[in-house]
Write a protein that holds these residues in place. Structure first.
Motif, PDB file in Angstrom:
ATOM      1  N   VAL A 176       0.833  -1.208   0.000  1.00 29.93           N
ATOM      2  CA  VAL A 176       0.000   0.000   0.000  1.00 29.93           C
ATOM      3  C   VAL A 176       0.865   1.253   0.000  1.00 29.93           C
ATOM      4  O   VAL A 176       0.578   2.227  -0.699  1.00 29.93           O
ATOM      5  N   PHE A 177       1.942   1.240   0.787  1.00 27.58           N
ATOM      6  CA  PHE A 177       2.844   2.404   0.837  1.00 27.58           C
ATOM      7  C   PHE A 177       3.417   2.717  -0.537  1.00 27.58           C
ATOM      8  O   PHE A 177       3.410   3.873  -0.979  1.00 27.58           O
ATOM      9  N   ILE A 178       3.923   1.707  -1.227  1.00 31.68           N
ATOM     10  CA  ILE A 178       4.521   1.948  -2.533  1.00 31.68           C
ATOM     11  C   ILE A 178       3.466   2.441  -3.527  1.00 31.68           C
ATOM     12  O   ILE A 178       3.734   3.342  -4.333  1.00 31.68           O
ATOM     13  N   TYR A 179       2.259   1.904  -3.451  1.00 35.04           N
ATOM     14  CA  TYR A 179       1.185   2.405  -4.310  1.00 35.04           C
ATOM     15  C   TYR A 179       0.943   3.894  -4.050  1.00 35.04           C
ATOM     16  O   TYR A 179       0.880   4.707  -4.984  1.00 35.04           O
ATOM     17  N   ASP A 180       0.805   4.265  -2.779  1.00 33.19           N
ATOM     18  CA  ASP A 180       0.542   5.664  -2.429  1.00 33.19           C
ATOM     19  C   ASP A 180       1.693   6.561  -2.854  1.00 33.19           C
ATOM     20  O   ASP A 180       1.492   7.653  -3.384  1.00 33.19           O
ATOM     21  N   TYR A 181       2.916   6.090  -2.631  1.00 35.84           N
ATOM     22  CA  TYR A 181       4.094   6.889  -2.989  1.00 35.84           C
ATOM     23  C   TYR A 181       4.142   7.133  -4.493  1.00 35.84           C
ATOM     24  O   TYR A 181       4.366   8.258  -4.953  1.00 35.84           O
ATOM     25  N   VAL A 182       3.916   6.071  -5.270  1.00 33.65           N
ATOM     26  CA  VAL A 182       3.977   6.202  -6.724  1.00 33.65           C
ATOM     27  C   VAL A 182       2.863   7.105  -7.237  1.00 33.65           C
ATOM     28  O   VAL A 182       3.108   8.011  -8.048  1.00 33.65           O
TER      29      VAL A 182
ATOM     30  N   SER B 208       1.213   9.412  -5.635  1.00 32.01           N
ATOM     31  CA  SER B 208       1.448  10.785  -5.180  1.00 32.01           C
ATOM     32  C   SER B 208       2.595  11.444  -5.933  1.00 32.01           C
ATOM     33  O   SER B 208       2.656  12.664  -6.036  1.00 32.01           O
ATOM     34  N   SER B 209       3.502  10.631  -6.461  1.00 35.60           N
ATOM     35  CA  SER B 209       4.624  11.181  -7.227  1.00 35.60           C
ATOM     36  C   SER B 209       4.144  11.916  -8.470  1.00 35.60           C
ATOM     37  O   SER B 209       4.822  12.804  -8.982  1.00 35.60           O
ATOM     38  N   PHE B 210       2.975  11.528  -8.953  1.00 34.43           N
ATOM     39  CA  PHE B 210       2.450  12.141 -10.170  1.00 34.43           C
ATOM     40  C   PHE B 210       1.188  12.937  -9.889  1.00 34.43           C
ATOM     41  O   PHE B 210       0.321  13.104 -10.736  1.00 34.43           O
ATOM     42  N   ASP B 211       1.084  13.441  -8.674  1.00 35.68           N
ATOM     43  CA  ASP B 211      -0.030  14.316  -8.307  1.00 35.68           C
ATOM     44  C   ASP B 211       0.566  15.642  -7.865  1.00 35.68           C
ATOM     45  O   ASP B 211       0.898  16.484  -8.682  1.00 35.68           O
ATOM     46  N   GLU B 212       0.741  15.834  -6.562  1.00 36.91           N
ATOM     47  CA  GLU B 212       1.439  17.025  -6.085  1.00 36.91           C
ATOM     48  C   GLU B 212       2.836  16.595  -5.699  1.00 36.91           C
ATOM     49  O   GLU B 212       3.030  15.918  -4.697  1.00 36.91           O
ATOM     50  N   THR B 213       3.804  16.956  -6.508  1.00 36.30           N
ATOM     51  CA  THR B 213       5.150  16.455  -6.299  1.00 36.30           C
ATOM     52  C   THR B 213       6.056  17.519  -5.709  1.00 36.30           C
ATOM     53  O   THR B 213       5.830  18.711  -5.861  1.00 36.30           O
TER      54      THR B 213
ATOM     55  N   LYS C 253      13.903   3.934 -18.707  1.00 36.43           N
ATOM     56  CA  LYS C 253      15.144   4.206 -17.987  1.00 36.43           C
ATOM     57  C   LYS C 253      15.729   5.552 -18.394  1.00 36.43           C
ATOM     58  O   LYS C 253      15.902   5.851 -19.569  1.00 36.43           O
ATOM     59  N   GLY C 254      15.998   6.388 -17.395  1.00 37.52           N
ATOM     60  CA  GLY C 254      16.580   7.703 -17.641  1.00 37.52           C
ATOM     61  C   GLY C 254      15.580   8.777 -18.014  1.00 37.52           C
ATOM     62  O   GLY C 254      15.960   9.928 -18.219  1.00 37.52           O
ATOM     63  N   ARG C 255      14.295   8.437 -18.071  1.00 32.81           N
ATOM     64  CA  ARG C 255      13.293   9.413 -18.497  1.00 32.81           C
ATOM     65  C   ARG C 255      12.442   9.938 -17.347  1.00 32.81           C
ATOM     66  O   ARG C 255      11.695  10.886 -17.517  1.00 32.81           O
ATOM     67  N   ILE C 256      12.524   9.304 -16.165  1.00 32.43           N
ATOM     68  CA  ILE C 256      11.683   9.704 -15.047  1.00 32.43           C
ATOM     69  C   ILE C 256      12.340  10.876 -14.310  1.00 32.43           C
ATOM     70  O   ILE C 256      13.493  10.788 -13.898  1.00 32.43           O
ATOM     71  N   PRO C 257      11.629  12.008 -14.131  1.00 29.07           N
ATOM     72  CA  PRO C 257      12.230  13.172 -13.467  1.00 29.07           C
ATOM     73  C   PRO C 257      12.498  12.885 -11.990  1.00 29.07           C
ATOM     74  O   PRO C 257      11.773  12.114 -11.361  1.00 29.07           O
ATOM     75  N   PRO C 258      13.539  13.502 -11.406  1.00 25.91           N
ATOM     76  CA  PRO C 258      13.850  13.302  -9.992  1.00 25.91           C
ATOM     77  C   PRO C 258      12.873  14.069  -9.109  1.00 25.91           C
ATOM     78  O   PRO C 258      13.069  15.240  -8.821  1.00 25.91           O
ATOM     79  N   SER C 259      11.806  13.433  -8.707  1.00 28.17           N
ATOM     80  CA  SER C 259      10.811  14.075  -7.856  1.00 28.17           C
ATOM     81  C   SER C 259      10.276  13.068  -6.863  1.00 28.17           C
ATOM     82  O   SER C 259      10.469  11.874  -7.015  1.00 28.17           O
ATOM     83  N   LYS C 260       9.614  13.565  -5.848  1.00 26.78           N
ATOM     84  CA  LYS C 260       8.937  12.682  -4.916  1.00 26.78           C
ATOM     85  C   LYS C 260       7.692  13.389  -4.394  1.00 26.78           C
ATOM     86  O   LYS C 260       7.555  14.601  -4.534  1.00 26.78           O
ATOM     87  N   PRO C 261       6.741  12.637  -3.819  1.00 21.68           N
ATOM     88  CA  PRO C 261       5.482  13.242  -3.398  1.00 21.68           C
ATOM     89  C   PRO C 261       5.672  14.321  -2.349  1.00 21.68           C
ATOM     90  O   PRO C 261       6.461  14.161  -1.423  1.00 21.68           O
ATOM     91  N   ALA C 262       4.907  15.403  -2.490  1.00 21.10           N
ATOM     92  CA  ALA C 262       4.984  16.465  -1.498  1.00 21.10           C
ATOM     93  C   ALA C 262       4.545  15.958  -0.120  1.00 21.10           C
ATOM     94  O   ALA C 262       5.059  16.411   0.901  1.00 21.10           O
ATOM     95  N   CYS C 263       3.610  14.997  -0.091  1.00 18.01           N
ATOM     96  CA  CYS C 263       3.114  14.479   1.186  1.00 18.01           C
ATOM     97  C   CYS C 263       4.171  13.657   1.927  1.00 18.01           C
ATOM     98  O   CYS C 263       4.030  13.387   3.116  1.00 18.01           O
TER      99      CYS C 263
END
Length: 286
Positions: A108-114, A116-121, A274-284
């Motif tokens: 569940v954590f990994i689902y939420d993290y992923v 959220s990574s593409f919501d408010e980052t 690979k190499g295309r995902i921007p370095p971001s993480k969820p704001a939450c």
């Protein structure tokens, strides 16, 4: 803990709940860390080594997750009952020697993290200096810039530009000297982060799958290392990548049923993203 009908008494936790919020999921006690053992492992930042303050980075986001799960801060397109009824996932989790209940919470954590990574980052800004980048490079190269297998490439547009060996040696020598003199064993701060909204319609589902793959690979590496358990039941797959593939289908990140039967489809996504995902993480989880 005093309980009523199998649930902790709400009064015991009133001091934890923010105004206007309520308890939604009772299967995770926010004051207990036991069930979040795997979440702690998945919540590692940096390389897992202790810093100057004795912190190894483990459990960086566990407290945020516990509260988000407990108060129902996010919706899941799956249920705990569906998880336990998924024979393929449960059989592999147990076959790998993992605890199914603890694995539910990291799933569940990994689902939420992923998601959220593409919501408010929280877009991670550049390191405070060039020296931090050189330090990271030095650690990646195990502090040895003289390795003969190191290659330096340069392009101008689509055209490759040849770098003469004498230039390559000079660059690597400068990097080695700068690392030893100014970077080794030093701490460098990151300026901060900007929070931005991301339109879900613009996000390719492959990005979600790729980010989930990277998190699960790190999780299994830290939990299991290179250990390969015996496989007494030949009908149970212990293929970690196939497990991740099935989880991504369980997440509804894909409708492609090939994800259930082999790992070729997910390998294609790993290669293409690979190499295309921007370095971001969820704001939450910032």
């Amino acid at each position: 803990m005093e309980t009523k009908n199998g649930k902790p008494l709400p009064a015991d936790y009133e001091w934890l709940i923010r105004d206007g919020e309520q308890i939604v999921h009772w299967d995770l006690d926010p004051l207990s860390r036991d069930l979040c053992e795997y979440v702690d492992v998945a919540s590692v930042y940096g390389n897992g080594k202790e810093d100057d303050y004795g912190h190894d980075g483990a459990g960086q986001w566990t407290s945020q997750f516990r509260y988000r799960y407990w108060t129902g801060k996010f919706r899941m397109p799956f249920t705990k009952e569906e998880y336990y009824n998924n024979d393929d996932i449960i059989a592999t989790v147990k076959g790998l020697g993992l605890d199914a209940e603890k694995f539910w919470f990291v799933l569940v954590f990994i689902y939420d993290y992923v998601e959220s990574s593409f919501d408010e980052t929280a877009e991670i800004l550049q390191p405070a200096s060039l020296l931090k980048a050189i330090k990271d490079l030095g650690e990646t190269l195990e502090e040895d810039f003289s390795d003969q297998e190191i290659e330096i490439t340069m392009k101008r547009g689509k055209k490759s530009v040849e770098i003469l060996p004498v230039v390559k040696r000079a660059i690597l020598q400068w990097l080695q000297e700068t690392y030893e003199r100014d970077c080794k064993d030093r701490r460098f701060l990151i300026y901060g982060a900007d929070c931005v909204r991301v339109d879900h319609a613009e996000i390719n589902s492959s990005y979600r799958i790729y980010r989930a793959v990277t998190m699960y690979r790190d999780l299994f590496s830290n939990l299991l290392g290179n250990k390969r358990p015996k496989q007494p039941d030949k009908e149970v797959s212990l293929n970690r990548l196939l497990l991740i593939s099935r989880i991504c289908y369980f997440y509804k990140f894909t409708k492609n049923k090939n994800f259930l039967y082999g790992d070729d489809s997910i390998k294609g996504i790993i290669k293409s993203c690979k190499g295309r995902i921007p370095p971001s993480k969820p704001a939450c989880y910032w």
